[in-house]
Scaffold this motif. Structure first.
Motif, mmCIF file in Angstrom:
data_model
loop_
_atom_site.group_PDB
_atom_site.id
_atom_site.type_symbol
_atom_site.label_atom_id
_atom_site.label_comp_id
_atom_site.label_asym_id
_atom_site.label_seq_id
_atom_site.Cartn_x
_atom_site.Cartn_y
_atom_site.Cartn_z
ATOM 1 N N LYS A 136 0.879 -1.185 -0.066
ATOM 2 C CA LYS A 136 -0.125 0.052 0.199
ATOM 3 C C LYS A 136 0.910 1.083 -0.132
ATOM 4 C CE LYS A 136 -4.400 -0.197 1.635
ATOM 5 N NZ LYS A 136 -5.182 -0.536 2.980
ATOM 6 N N ASP A 137 2.031 1.211 0.783
ATOM 7 C CA ASP A 137 2.723 2.417 1.021
ATOM 8 C C ASP A 137 3.459 2.829 -0.334
ATOM 9 O OD1 ASP A 137 4.807 0.637 0.958
ATOM 10 O OD2 ASP A 137 5.053 0.834 3.098
ATOM 11 N N LEU A 138 3.513 2.194 -1.546
ATOM 12 C CA LEU A 138 3.844 2.421 -2.913
ATOM 13 C C LEU A 138 2.999 3.731 -3.529
ATOM 14 C CD1 LEU A 138 5.222 -0.451 -4.642
ATOM 15 C CD2 LEU A 138 6.696 1.252 -3.984
ATOM 16 N N GLY A 139 1.687 3.690 -2.927
ATOM 17 C CA GLY A 139 0.961 4.515 -3.523
ATOM 18 C C GLY A 139 0.863 4.604 -4.886
ATOM 19 N N ILE A 140 0.563 3.390 -5.279
ATOM 20 C CA ILE A 140 0.330 3.269 -7.137
ATOM 21 C C ILE A 140 -1.010 3.087 -7.306
ATOM 22 C CG2 ILE A 140 0.986 1.604 -8.805
ATOM 23 C CD1 ILE A 140 3.783 1.483 -7.886
ATOM 24 N N GLN A 141 -1.515 3.732 -8.667
ATOM 25 C CA GLN A 141 -2.811 3.825 -9.033
ATOM 26 C C GLN A 141 -2.953 2.648 -9.915
ATOM 27 O OE1 GLN A 141 -5.210 5.162 -7.254
ATOM 28 N NE2 GLN A 141 -3.420 5.973 -6.203
ATOM 29 N N GLY A 142 -1.835 2.581 -10.981
ATOM 30 C CA GLY A 142 -2.103 1.559 -12.059
ATOM 31 C C GLY A 142 -1.029 0.930 -12.381
ATOM 32 N N ILE A 143 -0.952 -0.265 -12.942
ATOM 33 C CA ILE A 143 -0.001 -1.252 -13.266
ATOM 34 C C ILE A 143 1.151 -0.569 -14.283
ATOM 35 C CG2 ILE A 143 0.650 -3.540 -14.275
ATOM 36 C CD1 ILE A 143 -1.963 -4.486 -13.870
ATOM 37 N N SER A 144 0.727 0.411 -15.054
ATOM 38 C CA SER A 144 1.737 1.025 -15.946
ATOM 39 C C SER A 144 2.848 1.755 -15.292
ATOM 40 C CB SER A 144 0.853 1.787 -17.068
ATOM 41 O OG SER A 144 0.010 2.738 -16.502
ATOM 42 N N LEU A 146 4.340 0.940 -12.816
ATOM 43 C CA LEU A 146 5.306 0.149 -12.156
ATOM 44 C C LEU A 146 6.486 -0.028 -13.159
ATOM 45 C CD1 LEU A 146 3.334 -2.697 -10.524
ATOM 46 C CD2 LEU A 146 5.106 -1.327 -9.491
ATOM 47 N N ALA A 147 6.746 0.782 -13.889
ATOM 48 C CA ALA A 147 7.991 0.761 -14.823
ATOM 49 C C ALA A 147 9.178 0.522 -14.060
ATOM 50 C CB ALA A 147 7.980 1.708 -15.632
ATOM 51 N N GLY A 148 10.020 -0.464 -14.688
ATOM 52 C CA GLY A 148 11.362 -0.517 -14.079
ATOM 53 C C GLY A 148 11.177 -1.398 -12.935
ATOM 54 N N PHE A 174 11.303 -3.963 -17.039
ATOM 55 C CA PHE A 174 10.911 -4.590 -15.783
ATOM 56 C C PHE A 174 11.743 -5.603 -15.252
ATOM 57 C CE2 PHE A 174 8.379 -8.305 -16.396
ATOM 58 C CZ PHE A 174 8.376 -8.345 -17.596
ATOM 59 N N LYS A 175 11.932 -6.064 -14.413
ATOM 60 C CA LYS A 175 12.409 -7.392 -13.900
ATOM 61 C C LYS A 175 11.396 -8.358 -13.482
ATOM 62 C CE LYS A 175 16.922 -5.467 -12.619
ATOM 63 N NZ LYS A 175 16.650 -4.693 -11.273
ATOM 64 N N LEU A 176 11.841 -9.781 -13.797
ATOM 65 C CA LEU A 176 10.889 -10.812 -13.383
ATOM 66 C C LEU A 176 11.829 -11.608 -12.466
ATOM 67 C CD1 LEU A 176 7.763 -11.364 -14.127
ATOM 68 C CD2 LEU A 176 8.864 -12.871 -15.997
#
Lengths: 342, 401
Positions: A136-144, A146-148, A174-176
C-alpha cells in the motif's frame, strides 16, 4: 422353415439389443442424472474460497455452490451431489468419460477447450484475470506506473508471458523473479525482493488474506489477462447444457430482481409478472427445460442468488473481502447479464 | 573421589576416545555439531514457536477419516478396536518379542490409533467420553488378543490366514454398510478418506498382492510355455511403468473403454492398480528366494513321494519366502508409502487430506505444519512394520540358519 424362423428370431433379437444399446447411449444426461438420483460434480479440493474441504470433510466454496444449485434445479435438494475432487490433469477426461456430469472447477473458458478438447462451456460465473499485488505504501494507482519494477510470479504459467507482453507493448523495462509455487512467490514479496507479485487475482487475494497483516497490501483492480471461469459439461447434449446454463442465469436474474433467500416467500406473492415467471408462479419456463417449474425458487431457497453466493464465499461476508469488480451485475457496471426469463 | 567426578571423568574419556581422538576427528566432530545446530535450531524454533498447529487440531476428522459422516464414526472406531485385538494377536506370534518390546509396540500403536479415535471428539460435545471408552476397549482387546494367542499357541499362519482375512472382510462390510439399512446405512466409498483410506489401500494391497505374487513367481518358473510367457509379460510390463501410470490408466482409460455399467468405483480401481503393481515386485522377490534354494530340496521332496503341489507348498515356498522376508517387508513399507500417490488421482487419502487442509481459507500457506505432521504419521506406521519385520527375521533365523 424352423431354421428360417430361428434366423428371424435371432435377427430381431439382435436389432432389439442394438436399439436398446443405442438408446441407452443416447439417453440425455438430464434423464441419466434424474434416474441416478444424484449429481456427479467435478470440483477442486484445494482452492481457498472456490473449492475446498471443511474440517469435517464437506465441500464448500464458490464453485461448489453451483453444484448445489444444479442439484436444486434437478432434485430440489442441494445435498444430492457426489463431489469428485479432480486434478487439472484429470478433469477433462472425467467429463468426457461421463464420470462427472458437470465440471465446476475454476476452468478457464478458451477456444481450444471448447473445440479440440471437446467440452461445452455454459456461463461464466467468475471473471478472473491476472492482477498485481503491491504494498500500500507504494501509493500506486495503475500497473503502468510500475515501470522498472521487479515482479515476483509463479513459473510455468501464462502469467509470465502475460506480464512480459504487457510491458513489451508499452516498451517499458521491468524485472521478473519466478518461483516454483505461490508460497515462494509470497515469501520473496514479503522480504521486499520484488516490488509487486503477479498471478490470477483470485490467487493473489487468497494469498493476501493468508498474510499476517493483509491491510499493508493492496490488490489492484486492473487486470492484464482474461480468465473467464465457469462450469463446463460434455459436448453435444444441449438439453443438459440448458439446465446448467439456466441454473446460473436464474441465480443472476434473481439477484437483478432482488429475490434473496430471506425474501423468497414474500417475493412469490409479488405482483411483478417478471418475478412471477422467474419463480414459476406463472408460466411454464421450468417445464420447458425438463425440470421443476419452480426450479429458480428452489435454487434461491437452497443456495441463494448469485450475489449471495459471491458474498458468502468470496465477498464481504468471507475472509477475502473481494469486491465484485467485473462480476457485478451489468446494472452495476459489471459483466453479469442474464437473458430474460420469458 | 566421589562417584560424580568419576562419571564426569568417564564422559571426558568417552568424548576424547570417540570424538576427539585426533585433530581430524576433532574437526569433524565440531563441524558436525555446528551443522546439527544450524539445522535443528530453526526446526525447533518453528515447531515450538512459529508453527500454527491449529490446522492439525481443527482438521483431525479430515486427516483421520476424510469425509466419513460424523454420526457414523463409531463404525470406524469399532474397526480400530478390532484392529488393536488383531495386532495384539500378531505380536504374540513373535516368540522373540519380549514383554518389553511387546508393550512398547502396544504403546506405539495406541498412540497412532489415538490420532484416529481420540482426536475426533472435536466434532461434537459428549463424543469425547465415548471415544475414550473405545480407546480403553482397544487396549483391552489388544491384551486379550495377545494373551489368547499366547495361551492357545495359535500359529502365525492361523493369525494371518484367518484373522487378518476375516478382519479385512468384516471391516469393509462395517465401513460401507448396506443401502436402506437403518443400523448400518450405506456410506459410499467416495466419502472414505484420510488415514483410514491410506491404511485400507495398504492392507488390501498387501493381502491381495501376496498370493498373487506367489502365483506369478511360480508361474514364471513353470514349464508350461503359455503360463510362463503370460507371467513374464505381466511382471515385466507392470515393472516397466511407474505406479502413477497404472493409477492414471485406472482413472482415465478404464472409464473411457468400459460401458458405464461395468465401471467400478474410483477406490476399487485404485486398489486393483496398487495390487497389480505390488504383486509384480513381490513375484520377483519370491522368485529370487526360489532360485536361492538348492535343487536338492526339490529332488528330496520328490524322492519322498510328494507330488508337485505338496513339494511347492510344504518344502519349496516356506524356505523361499523365509529367505526373502526383508525384501517382502520392504515392499510392504514401500507400498504403504506409495499409497500417497492416490492423492494425485483425486482420492482423499492422508496426503490428499493434507493438501485439502491447506486449501481452507483459514489455513492457507500452512504447508510446513501439515506436511511435517503427516510425515510423522507415515514414519510411525513404517517404523512399526519395520520393528515387526526385524523380529520376524530374528525368529525365523534369516541369515543364521
Amino acid at each position: 422353415m424352423t431354421k428360417n424362423r430361428l434366423k428371424l428370431a435371432a435377427s430381431t433379437l439382435f436389432t432389439l439389443v442394438l436399439i436398446l444399446g443405442a438408446s441407452s447411449v443416447f439417453a440425455g444426461k438430464l434423464d441419466t442424472v434424474k434416474r441416478r438420483g444424484i449429481l456427479h460434480c467435478g470440483v477442486n479440493k484445494m482452492i481457498p474460497g472456490f473449492g475446498f474441504l471443511t474440517p469435517s470433510g464437506q465441500f464448500e466454496g464458490f464453485d461448489v455452490a453451483f453444484c448445489k444449485a444444479i442439484a436444486s434445479t434437478v432434485f430440489n435438494d442441494p445435498t444430492k451431489v457426489k463431489y469428485v475432487p479432480l486434478s487439472s490433469a484429470q478433469r477433462f477426461t472425467a467429463l468426457q468419460a461421463g464420470e462427472i456430469d458437470v465440471l465446476s472447477r475454476n476452468t478457464t473458458w478458451t477456444a481450444s477447450r471448447d473445440g479440440a478438447v471437446g467440452l461445452d462451456f455454459t456461463v461464466t460465473t467468475f471473471y478472473d484475470g491476472q492482477g498485481v499485488l503491491v504494498k500500500k505504501d507504494l501509493g500506486i494507482q495503475g500497473i503502468s506506473e510500475l515501470a522498472g519494477a521487479t515482479f515476483c510470479t509463479i513459473s510455468g504459467t501464462t502469467t509470465e508471458k502475460n506480464i512480459t507482453d504487457y510491458f513489451a507493448k508499452r516498451n517499458v523495462k521491468f524485472k521478473l523473479l519466478t518461483f516454483e509455487d505461490a508460497d515462494g512467490m509470497m515469501s520473496a514479496f514479503r522480504a521486499n525482493r520484488c516490488d509487486a507479485a503477479t498471478s490470477d487475482r483470485s490467487t493473489l487475494l487468497a494469498r493476501q488474506y493468508a498474510e499476517k497483516n493483509p491491510s499493508i497490501y493492496v490488490l489492484m483492480d486492473q487486470t492484464i489477462s482474461k480468465e473467464p471461469l465457469g462450469p463446463a459439461v460434455g459436448s453435444n447434449d444441449s438439453q443438459w447444457r440448458d439446465v446448467v446454463v439456466w441454473t446460473v442465469y436464474g441465480m443472476l436474474a434473481a439477484e437483478e430482481l432482488g429475490v434473496t433467500q430471506k425474501n423468497l416467500e414474500a417475493m412469490k406473492k409479488n405482483k411483478d409478472p417478471v418475478i412471477q415467471r422467474l419463480l414459476g408462479v406463472t408460466g411454464t419456463l421450468g417445464k420447458g427445460l425438463g425440470v421443476d417449474n419452480h426450479f429458480v425458487a428452489n435454487i434461491i431457497k437452497n443456495v441463494g442468488n448469485y450475489g449471495e453466493v459471491f458474498e458468502r464465499n468470496l465477498g464481504m461476508k468471507s475472509k477475502f473481502k473481494m469486491s465484485r469488480g467485473l462480476n457485478a451485475l451489468w446494472t452495476d457496471g459489471g459483466l453479469m447479464y442474464a437473458p430474460p426469463f420469458r | 573421589m566421589s562417584s560424580h567426578t568419576v562419571s564426569k571423568n568417564m564422559m571426558i574419556l568417552w568424548l576424547r576416545k570417540n570424538m576427539f581422538s585426533s585433530w581430524r576427528s576433532a574437526l569433524l566432530s565440531l563441524g558436525s555439531l555446528w551443522l546439527a545446530y544450524l539445522i535443528l535450531v530453526p526446526i525447533l524454533v518453528f515447531v515450538v514457536h512459529d508453527a500454527n498447529w491449529e490446522v492439525i487440531v481443527d482438521n483431525i476428522h479430515l486427516f483421520a477419516v476424510g469425509s466419513y459422516p460424523a454420526d457414523q464414526l463409531w463404525r470406524v472406531f469399532l474397526n480400530v478396536v478390532l484392529l488393536m485385538g488383531l495386532i495384539g494377536g500378531t505380536v504374540a506370534t513373535q516368540t522373540t518379542m519380549g514383554i518389553k518390546s511387546a508393550s512398547l509396540f502396544m504403546l506405539f500403536t495406541a498412540c497412532a490409533l489415538w490420532i484416529v479415535i481420540g482426536g475426533n471428539g472435536s466434532d461434537r460435545e459428549g463424543m469425547n467420553a465415548i471415544n475414550h471408552y473405545f480407546l480403553i476397549a482397544g487396549l483391552g482387546l489388544y491384551l486379550l488378543g495377545y494373551t489368547t494367542t499366547k495361551k492357545k499357541a495359535f500359529s502365525r499362519a492361523k493369525v494371518f490366514g484367518i484373522g487378518w482375512l476375516l478382519y479385512i472382510l468384516l471391516s469393509l462390510i462395517l465401513l460401507s454398510g448396506f443401502t436402506g439399512n437403518s443400523f448400518l446405512p450405506k456410506v459410499t466409498n467416495h466419502l472414505w478418506g484420510g488415514l483410514l483410506l491410506t491404511l485400507l489401500v495398504t492392507v488390501v494391497g498387501i493381502a491381495a498382492s501376496f498370493p498373487f505374487g506367489i502365483a506369478l513367481a511360480l508361474g514364471r518358473k513353470s514349464e508350461l510355455p503359455v503360463i510362463k510367457l503370460f507371467c513374464i509379460g505381466f511382471i515385466e510390463t507392470i515393472r516397466g511403468v511407474p505406479l502413477i501410470t497404472l493409477l492414471f490408466m485406472g482413472q482415465v482409460l478404464i472409464p473411457l473403454f468400459l460401458p458405464p455399467a461395468l465401471v467400478v468405483s474410483n477406490l476399487v480401481r485404485v486398489m486393483i492398480a496398487v495390487t497389480l503393481f505390488a504383486a509384480a515386485y513381490m513375484a520377483e522377490y519370491i522368485r529370487g528366494g526360489l532360485q536361492a534354494l538348492p535343487i536338492g530340496q526339490n529332488e528330496a521332496a520328490q524322492a519322498l513321494g510328494l507330488n508337485r503341489v505338496q513339494t511347492n507348498f510344504l518344502i519349496i515356498l516356506p524356505q523361499a519366502i523365509r529367505a526373502v522376508i526383508p525384501a517382502l517387508v520392504g515392499e510392504c513399507i514401500a507400498l504403504f508409502k506409495d499409497t500417497s500417490l492416490v492423492a494425485i488421482v483425486g482420492l482423499l487419502d492422508l496426503t490428499g487430506a493434507a493438501k485439502a487442509a491447506i486449501g481452507q481459507p483459514n489455513f492457507i500457506g500452512l504447508e510446513a505444519e501439515v506436511f511435517m505432521t503427516i510425515a510423522l504419521v507415515y514414519w510411525i506406521f513404517s517404523y512399526l512394520m519395520s520393528i515387526y519385520s526385524q523380529n520376524l527375521e530374528r525368529q525365523l533365523g534369516v541369515g543364521i540358519r
